[in-house]
Enzyme design. Structure first.
Site, PDB file in Angstrom:
ATOM      1  N   LYS A  10      60.258  37.348  25.739  1.00  0.00           N
ATOM      2  CA  LYS A  10      59.262  38.234  26.348  1.00  0.00           C
ATOM      3  C   LYS A  10      58.216  38.665  25.308  1.00  0.00           C
ATOM      4  CE  LYS A  10      62.530  39.988  29.839  1.00  0.00           C
ATOM      5  NZ  LYS A  10      63.075  41.230  30.471  1.00  0.00           N
ATOM      6  N   TYR A  50      59.330  38.034  39.300  1.00  0.00           N
ATOM      7  CA  TYR A  50      60.147  39.239  39.468  1.00  0.00           C
ATOM      8  C   TYR A  50      60.145  39.751  40.912  1.00  0.00           C
ATOM      9  CZ  TYR A  50      61.109  39.847  34.462  1.00  0.00           C
ATOM     10  OH  TYR A  50      61.583  39.698  33.172  1.00  0.00           O
ATOM     11  N   PHE A  58      60.233  50.620  38.861  1.00  0.00           N
ATOM     12  CA  PHE A  58      59.715  50.121  37.583  1.00  0.00           C
ATOM     13  C   PHE A  58      58.921  48.829  37.729  1.00  0.00           C
ATOM     14  CE2 PHE A  58      64.162  48.653  38.035  1.00  0.00           C
ATOM     15  CZ  PHE A  58      64.007  47.290  37.944  1.00  0.00           C
ATOM     16  N   ARG A  86      73.156  34.083  29.547  1.00  0.00           N
ATOM     17  CA  ARG A  86      73.291  35.512  29.873  1.00  0.00           C
ATOM     18  C   ARG A  86      74.252  36.187  28.885  1.00  0.00           C
ATOM     19  NH1 ARG A  86      69.821  37.808  33.786  1.00  0.00           N
ATOM     20  NH2 ARG A  86      71.475  39.286  34.294  1.00  0.00           N
ATOM     21  N   THR A  92      71.494  43.977  30.648  1.00  0.00           N
ATOM     22  CA  THR A  92      70.084  44.353  30.803  1.00  0.00           C
ATOM     23  C   THR A  92      69.676  45.527  29.917  1.00  0.00           C
ATOM     24  OG1 THR A  92      70.230  43.596  33.090  1.00  0.00           O
ATOM     25  CG2 THR A  92      68.341  44.993  32.527  1.00  0.00           C
ATOM     26  N   ARG A 103      70.158  41.157  22.880  1.00  0.00           N
ATOM     27  CA  ARG A 103      69.696  42.508  23.233  1.00  0.00           C
ATOM     28  C   ARG A 103      70.464  43.558  22.445  1.00  0.00           C
ATOM     29  NH1 ARG A 103      69.350  41.309  29.742  1.00  0.00           N
ATOM     30  NH2 ARG A 103      67.154  40.702  29.857  1.00  0.00           N
ATOM     31  N   ASN A 113      63.252  44.354  26.563  1.00  0.00           N
ATOM     32  CA  ASN A 113      64.581  43.851  26.199  1.00  0.00           C
ATOM     33  C   ASN A 113      64.591  42.381  25.777  1.00  0.00           C
ATOM     34  OD1 ASN A 113      64.256  42.753  28.714  1.00  0.00           O
ATOM     35  ND2 ASN A 113      66.027  43.769  29.645  1.00  0.00           N
ATOM     36  N   HIS A 116      64.574  36.908  28.782  1.00  0.00           N
ATOM     37  CA  HIS A 116      64.956  36.704  30.172  1.00  0.00           C
ATOM     38  C   HIS A 116      65.795  35.444  30.245  1.00  0.00           C
ATOM     39  CE1 HIS A 116      64.677  36.133  34.535  1.00  0.00           C
ATOM     40  NE2 HIS A 116      64.518  34.855  34.256  1.00  0.00           N
TER      41      HIS A 116
HETATM   42  P1  DAT Z   1      67.919  41.034  33.685  1.00  0.00           P
HETATM   43  O1  DAT Z   1      66.639  40.831  32.907  1.00  0.00           O
HETATM   44  O2  DAT Z   1      69.063  41.382  32.786  1.00  0.00           O
HETATM   45  O3  DAT Z   1      68.206  39.912  34.642  1.00  0.00           O
HETATM   46  P2  DAT Z   1      67.106  42.597  36.020  1.00  0.00           P
HETATM   47  O4  DAT Z   1      66.853  41.295  36.709  1.00  0.00           O
HETATM   48  O5  DAT Z   1      67.954  43.585  36.718  1.00  0.00           O
HETATM   49  O6  DAT Z   1      67.717  42.358  34.562  1.00  0.00           O
HETATM   50  O7  DAT Z   1      65.712  43.312  35.715  1.00  0.00           O
HETATM   51  C1  DAT Z   1      64.616  42.543  35.274  1.00  0.00           C
HETATM   52  C2  DAT Z   1      63.917  43.302  34.186  1.00  0.00           C
HETATM   53  O8  DAT Z   1      63.382  44.510  34.718  1.00  0.00           O
HETATM   54  C3  DAT Z   1      64.825  43.739  33.041  1.00  0.00           C
HETATM   55  O9  DAT Z   1      65.013  42.710  32.094  1.00  0.00           O
HETATM   56  C4  DAT Z   1      64.055  44.901  32.478  1.00  0.00           C
HETATM   57  C5  DAT Z   1      63.434  45.532  33.721  1.00  0.00           C
HETATM   58  N1  DAT Z   1      64.272  46.629  34.221  1.00  0.00           N
HETATM   59  C6  DAT Z   1      65.460  46.522  34.858  1.00  0.00           C
HETATM   60  N2  DAT Z   1      65.961  47.728  35.158  1.00  0.00           N
HETATM   61  C7  DAT Z   1      65.045  48.613  34.696  1.00  0.00           C
HETATM   62  C8  DAT Z   1      64.973  50.047  34.695  1.00  0.00           C
HETATM   63  N3  DAT Z   1      65.928  50.793  35.239  1.00  0.00           N
HETATM   64  N4  DAT Z   1      63.874  50.618  34.119  1.00  0.00           N
HETATM   65  C9  DAT Z   1      62.895  49.871  33.568  1.00  0.00           C
HETATM   66  N5  DAT Z   1      62.913  48.520  33.540  1.00  0.00           N
HETATM   67  C10 DAT Z   1      63.959  47.921  34.092  1.00  0.00           C
HETATM   68 MG    MG Z   2      67.250  39.325  36.373  1.00  0.00          MG
END
Ligand code: DAT
Ligand code: MG
Length: 135
Positions: A10, A50, A58, A86, A92, A103, A113, A116
Site C-alpha cells: 500500500k 474495496y 471508514f 494472509r 487487519t 503488519r 497497514n 493487502h
Molecule cells: P484486510 O485488509 O485485512 O483484508 P478488511 O478487508 O477488513 O481487512 O479491510 C480492508 C482495509 O480497510 C484494511 O486493510 C484497513 C481498512 N480498515 C478495516 N477496518 C478498519 C477500521 N475499523 N478503521 C479504519 N480502517 C479500516
Molecule cells: Mg480484505
C-alpha cells in the site's frame, strides 16, 4: 494446491521504503511473483477493489488512502498462497498482528497497514482480473 493471490504494497509501504521487505518475505516463504507493477489507483478502481466495504464508516478514508500515492501491485503464486500470504501479513489491526508478521512488525495504524492480500480464492480471481486483466 497451487493458487494465485493479489498482493498490494500500500502507499504507506511504498512511502516508507518497505517494498523490498514485503517482496523479500513473500519470496523467502517460497512464493513466486508472476506479475508486478507500481501504479497510483484512480478512485473508480479503488472503489471497485474495496466494494465490500462501501457501506462502512471508514470507506471514504480508505479510498483516500489507497489512491493517495503509488502502490505496488503483484500477483503471487504458490501452494495455498491465499491463506499463506494472509498469515505472512498478520491480522487487519496491526496492534493485534503477531510479531513476525508484516503488519505486526512494521505498523501501528489499521488505516495504514502496509499490505493487502486477497481473502479467498474468489476474491483473488476478481482482484487479479481487476489489476492485471491480461495476465
Ligand atoms: P484486510 O485488509 O485485512 O483484508 P478488511 O478487508 O477488513 O481487512 O479491510 C480492508 C482495509 O480497510 C484494511 O486493510 C484497513 C481498512 N480498515 C478495516 N477496518 C478498519 C477500521 N475499523 N478503521 C479504519 N480502517 C479500516
Ligand atoms: Mg480484505
Amino acid at each position: 494446491m497451487t493458487e494465485r493471490t493479489l498482493v498490494l504494497v500500500k502507499p504507506d509501504g511504498v512511502a516508507r521504503g518497505l517494498v523490498g521487505e514485503v517482496i523479500s518475505r513473500i519470496e523467502r516463504k517460497g512464493y513466486r511473483i508472476s506479475a508486478m507493477e507500481m501504479r497510483t489507483l484512480d478512485r473508480a478502481t479503488a472503489e471497485e477493489h474495496y466494494g465490500e466495504h462501501r457501506e462502512k464508516p471508514f470507506f471514504a478514508e480508505l479510498v483516500d488512502f489507497i489512491t493517495g500515492g503509488p502502490l505496488v501491485a503483484m500477483v503471487v503464486e504458490g501452494n495455498e498462497v491465499v491463506v499463506g500470504v494472509r498469515t505472512l501479513m498478520g491480522v487487519t489491526n496491526p496492534i493485534e498482528a503477531a510479531p513476525g508478521s508484516m503488519r505486526g512488525d512494521f505498523c501501528t495504524l489499521v488505516g495504514e497497514n502496509l499490505v493487502h492480500g486477497s481473502d479467498s480464492n474468489a476474491s483473488a480471481a476478481k482482484e487479479t482480473a481487476l489489476f492485471f486483466p491480461t495476465h
